[in-house]
Design an enzyme around this catalytic site. Structure first.
Site, PDB file in Angstrom:
ATOM      1  N   LYS A   1      18.465 -24.014 -14.563  1.00 47.02           N
ATOM      2  CA  LYS A   1      19.034 -22.670 -14.710  1.00 47.02           C
ATOM      3  C   LYS A   1      20.466 -22.693 -15.218  1.00 47.02           C
ATOM      4  O   LYS A   1      20.821 -21.939 -16.128  1.00 47.02           O
ATOM      5  CB  LYS A   1      18.961 -21.918 -13.381  1.00 47.02           C
ATOM      6  CG  LYS A   1      19.563 -20.517 -13.466  1.00 47.02           C
ATOM      7  CD  LYS A   1      19.312 -19.697 -12.222  1.00 47.02           C
ATOM      8  CE  LYS A   1      20.119 -20.154 -11.046  1.00 47.02           C
ATOM      9  NZ  LYS A   1      20.069 -19.179  -9.927  1.00 47.02           N
TER      10      LYS A   1
ATOM     11  N   THR B   1      23.742 -22.234   1.354  1.00 44.62           N
ATOM     12  CA  THR B   1      24.972 -22.523   0.612  1.00 44.62           C
ATOM     13  C   THR B   1      25.936 -23.391   1.407  1.00 44.62           C
ATOM     14  O   THR B   1      26.631 -24.240   0.846  1.00 44.62           O
ATOM     15  CB  THR B   1      25.661 -21.210   0.221  1.00 44.62           C
ATOM     16  OG1 THR B   1      25.813 -20.386   1.387  1.00 44.62           O
ATOM     17  CG2 THR B   1      24.846 -20.456  -0.820  1.00 44.62           C
TER      18      THR B   1
ATOM     19  N   TYR C   1      29.987 -21.298  -8.365  1.00 39.57           N
ATOM     20  CA  TYR C   1      28.537 -21.327  -8.542  1.00 39.57           C
ATOM     21  C   TYR C   1      28.205 -21.465 -10.030  1.00 39.57           C
ATOM     22  O   TYR C   1      28.713 -20.725 -10.861  1.00 39.57           O
ATOM     23  CB  TYR C   1      27.899 -20.059  -7.964  1.00 39.57           C
ATOM     24  CG  TYR C   1      27.962 -20.040  -6.453  1.00 39.57           C
ATOM     25  CD1 TYR C   1      26.907 -20.519  -5.691  1.00 39.57           C
ATOM     26  CD2 TYR C   1      29.110 -19.594  -5.798  1.00 39.57           C
ATOM     27  CE1 TYR C   1      26.980 -20.544  -4.305  1.00 39.57           C
ATOM     28  CE2 TYR C   1      29.188 -19.613  -4.414  1.00 39.57           C
ATOM     29  CZ  TYR C   1      28.124 -20.088  -3.670  1.00 39.57           C
ATOM     30  OH  TYR C   1      28.198 -20.113  -2.308  1.00 39.57           O
ATOM     31  N   GLY C   2      27.333 -22.423 -10.329  1.00 42.56           N
ATOM     32  CA  GLY C   2      27.002 -22.707 -11.723  1.00 42.56           C
ATOM     33  C   GLY C   2      26.305 -21.579 -12.438  1.00 42.56           C
ATOM     34  O   GLY C   2      26.305 -21.538 -13.674  1.00 42.56           O
TER      35      GLY C   2
ATOM     36  N   ASN D   1      30.514  -9.636  -1.496  1.00 42.48           N
ATOM     37  CA  ASN D   1      30.872 -11.045  -1.499  1.00 42.48           C
ATOM     38  C   ASN D   1      30.276 -11.737  -2.724  1.00 42.48           C
ATOM     39  O   ASN D   1      29.053 -11.761  -2.895  1.00 42.48           O
ATOM     40  CB  ASN D   1      30.352 -11.707  -0.215  1.00 42.48           C
ATOM     41  CG  ASN D   1      30.598 -13.200  -0.187  1.00 42.48           C
ATOM     42  OD1 ASN D   1      31.483 -13.716  -0.872  1.00 42.48           O
ATOM     43  ND2 ASN D   1      29.806 -13.901   0.605  1.00 42.48           N
TER      44      ASN D   1
ATOM     45  N   HIS E   1      24.669 -17.671 -56.023  1.00 38.88           N
ATOM     46  CA  HIS E   1      23.302 -17.166 -55.879  1.00 38.88           C
ATOM     47  C   HIS E   1      22.299 -18.280 -55.609  1.00 38.88           C
ATOM     48  O   HIS E   1      22.251 -19.276 -56.337  1.00 38.88           O
ATOM     49  CB  HIS E   1      22.826 -16.452 -57.168  1.00 38.88           C
ATOM     50  CG  HIS E   1      23.835 -15.609 -57.844  1.00 38.88           C
ATOM     51  ND1 HIS E   1      24.151 -14.341 -57.423  1.00 38.88           N
ATOM     52  CD2 HIS E   1      24.621 -15.856 -58.917  1.00 38.88           C
ATOM     53  CE1 HIS E   1      25.080 -13.837 -58.221  1.00 38.88           C
ATOM     54  NE2 HIS E   1      25.383 -14.741 -59.127  1.00 38.88           N
TER      55      HIS E   1
ATOM     56  N   SER F   1      22.088 -22.613 -64.332  1.00 41.51           N
ATOM     57  CA  SER F   1      21.098 -22.111 -63.393  1.00 41.51           C
ATOM     58  C   SER F   1      19.844 -22.981 -63.357  1.00 41.51           C
ATOM     59  O   SER F   1      19.447 -23.588 -64.361  1.00 41.51           O
ATOM     60  CB  SER F   1      20.703 -20.683 -63.764  1.00 41.51           C
ATOM     61  OG  SER F   1      21.813 -19.821 -63.686  1.00 41.51           O
TER      62      SER F   1
ATOM     63  N   ALA G   1      21.305 -25.217 -68.179  1.00 43.58           N
ATOM     64  CA  ALA G   1      20.342 -24.595 -67.271  1.00 43.58           C
ATOM     65  C   ALA G   1      19.004 -25.323 -67.328  1.00 43.58           C
ATOM     66  O   ALA G   1      18.558 -25.761 -68.387  1.00 43.58           O
ATOM     67  CB  ALA G   1      20.161 -23.123 -67.639  1.00 43.58           C
TER      68      ALA G   1
ATOM     69  N   ARG H   1      15.927 -31.363 -70.778  1.00 43.96           N
ATOM     70  CA  ARG H   1      14.746 -30.510 -70.824  1.00 43.96           C
ATOM     71  C   ARG H   1      14.071 -30.706 -72.181  1.00 43.96           C
ATOM     72  O   ARG H   1      14.726 -31.108 -73.158  1.00 43.96           O
ATOM     73  CB  ARG H   1      15.115 -29.042 -70.611  1.00 43.96           C
ATOM     74  CG  ARG H   1      16.061 -28.460 -71.627  1.00 43.96           C
ATOM     75  CD  ARG H   1      16.491 -27.072 -71.221  1.00 43.96           C
ATOM     76  NE  ARG H   1      17.402 -26.496 -72.213  1.00 43.96           N
ATOM     77  CZ  ARG H   1      18.315 -25.581 -71.936  1.00 43.96           C
ATOM     78  NH1 ARG H   1      18.462 -25.151 -70.710  1.00 43.96           N
ATOM     79  NH2 ARG H   1      19.084 -25.080 -72.881  1.00 43.96           N
TER      80      ARG H   1
END
Length: 433
Positions: free
Chosen positions: A7, A64, A86-87, A156, A329, A371, A389, A406
């Site tokens: 916890k 406690t 208290y954790g 308390n 982009h 791009s 590109a 290319r």
């Protein structure tokens, strides 16, 4: 919590609850820190490694008071004041802790100082009956309280300050004659032979977590206070309720944060930065004048230089962008260095992973990456170079060179029209194979 995770290790603002508490404790420079744990010791011990805290084990959960008693050996020879925290009450600040210790040592020597609060709904909290000077006449658990005592609004929190010379002597004197058959820590207050005092704090500071619903509530309270603090320090939040900070987020002045931005751990932002909407940042450093987003993701190791721009749907990981560099982009820049003034075109990626290892890409100052380019790491693009590109770069590119990777474009006049006519004719004959 219905969880395999202990916890107290569930996070608030990206940090386990217990570590929130220990961070506040560290501001007091404590001589010793003891974490009492029942089940889940291994998880807690791993979480507190490096904090200076030691673990004490409560094998049986008998209340406690019994839990605090398990710290006896770890505090052997200690002659100072003891804060009992208290954790699962993670938001108590160092200032409140100091106030408890100050009251303990004011001069009237109370046996213990209890931290009280007045919630909107007192519900099943234990009650504190005290006079106008904060001297406690009675403390009682809700299940053991009378109707008149339940009508009292001072509750308390369970947090307490006690001198070490008194603590374990008092614990030895309490019994378990109560509805739960447990040894209650608050019972030391009502032992004969001394008086105790109460100081008050706000209810949010002692909010406890016993369910995921309460975890969300405490997170919301923490975030609300952090947003207010940011705006007081010169940050503009366009829609504050949609911005989420981490426990260690650092923001400069004149930073503008648009809606729906999430800061994970480890983000540091200088002055005059704009974080556009729907961006997620974690482990990133952003220099003055930079602009991020919208829809940007900065992952750990992202280092964005002055006046650099990271645009929409751009992801940066373990990479630096030099002054004035731009990736505007649809790009991924990982394990890379981008020089000042360089421009990363839309759709560019650094191919940094071969399935086994990561490799770096170096892009020189003033370079222009066209791009839809893929830079296959390890890659080196010289200063001032231009990558055309659609290129797939697998070799170093010299400074001021043009890199063109290319096939040559081939045009066939009339081919498309002839193709359509041929297909339509086949379709008309019912031959669609």
């Amino acid at each position: 919590m219905k969880s395999a995770l202990h916890k107290v290790l569930h996070p608030i603002a990206g940090r386990p609850m217990l570590l929130h508490l220990l961070a506040s404790v560290s501001e007091l420079a404590p001589e010793r820190q003891v974490v009492v744990v029942g089940a889940g010791r291994d998880q807690v011990e791993k979480a507190v490694a490096g904090t200076g805290a030691v673990i004490a084990v409560q094998d049986r959960q008998l209340g406690t008071g019994h839990a605090v008693a398990q710290a006896h050996d770890a505090l052997a020879g200690f002659a100072g004041d003891v804060l009992i925290l208290y954790g699962d009450v993670p938001l108590v600040g160092a200032g409140t802790m100091r106030a408890m210790l100050d009251r303990l040592n004011r001069g009237d020597e109370p046996r213990a100082v209890v931290l009280g609060f007045r919630p909107d709904d007192a519900a099943a909290y234990g009650r504190i009956i005290a006079d106008g000077q904060g001297i406690i006449a009675k403390m009682v658990e809700y299940k053991d309280a009378s109707e008149a005592e339940r009508a009292v609004t001072l509750c308390n929190s369970g947090l307490m300050a006690v001198r070490s010379t008194d603590l374990f002597v008092l614990l030895d004197q309490i019994g378990n004659n109560n509805a739960a058959g447990e040894y209650y820590l608050p019972d030391i207050v009502m032992l004969p032979g001394g008086t105790s005092a109460v100081i008050e704090t706000e209810a949010w500071e002692v909010a406890g977590v016993n369910s995921r619903i309460e975890l969300a509530s405490v997170e919301a309270q923490w975030q609300a206070r952090r947003r207010t603090e940011a705006m007081r320090e010169g940050v503009t939040l366009i829609a504050p309720e949609t911005v989420f900070f981490s426990h260690d987020t650092v923001l400069g002045r004149d930073v503008v944060v648009e809606p729906n931005v999430v800061f994970g751990p480890g983000v540091r932002i200088a002055d005059d930065v704009t974080i556009h909407a729907f961006s997620h940042l974690e482990g990133a450093t952003i220099a003055s004048g930079a602009a991020i987003g919208p829809y940007a993701r900065l992952r750990p190791g992202a280092d964005i230089g002055p006046r650099a721009k990271v645009g929409n749907f751009v992801e940066i990981k373990k990479a630096t962008l030099g002054e004035g560099a731009k990736a505007n982009h649809l790009s991924y820049i990982g394990d890379a260095s981008v020089g000042a003034g360089a421009n990363i075109g839309a759709g560019t990626i650094t191919c940094n992973y071969d399935g086994y290892f990561k490799y770096r890409t170096e892009i020189g100052a003033g370079a222009f990456i066209g791009s839809n380019s893929a830079l296959v790491a390890p890659a080196s693009i010289g200063a001032g170079a231009i990558v055309a590109a659609g290129s797939v770069v697998t070799k170093p590119v010299e400074a001021d060179a043009l890199c063109l990777v290319r096939p040559e474009q081939v045009g066939k006049p009339g081919w498309a029209a002839a193709f359509r006519a041929r297909m339509m004719a086949r379709k008309a004959k019912g031959n669609d194979k």
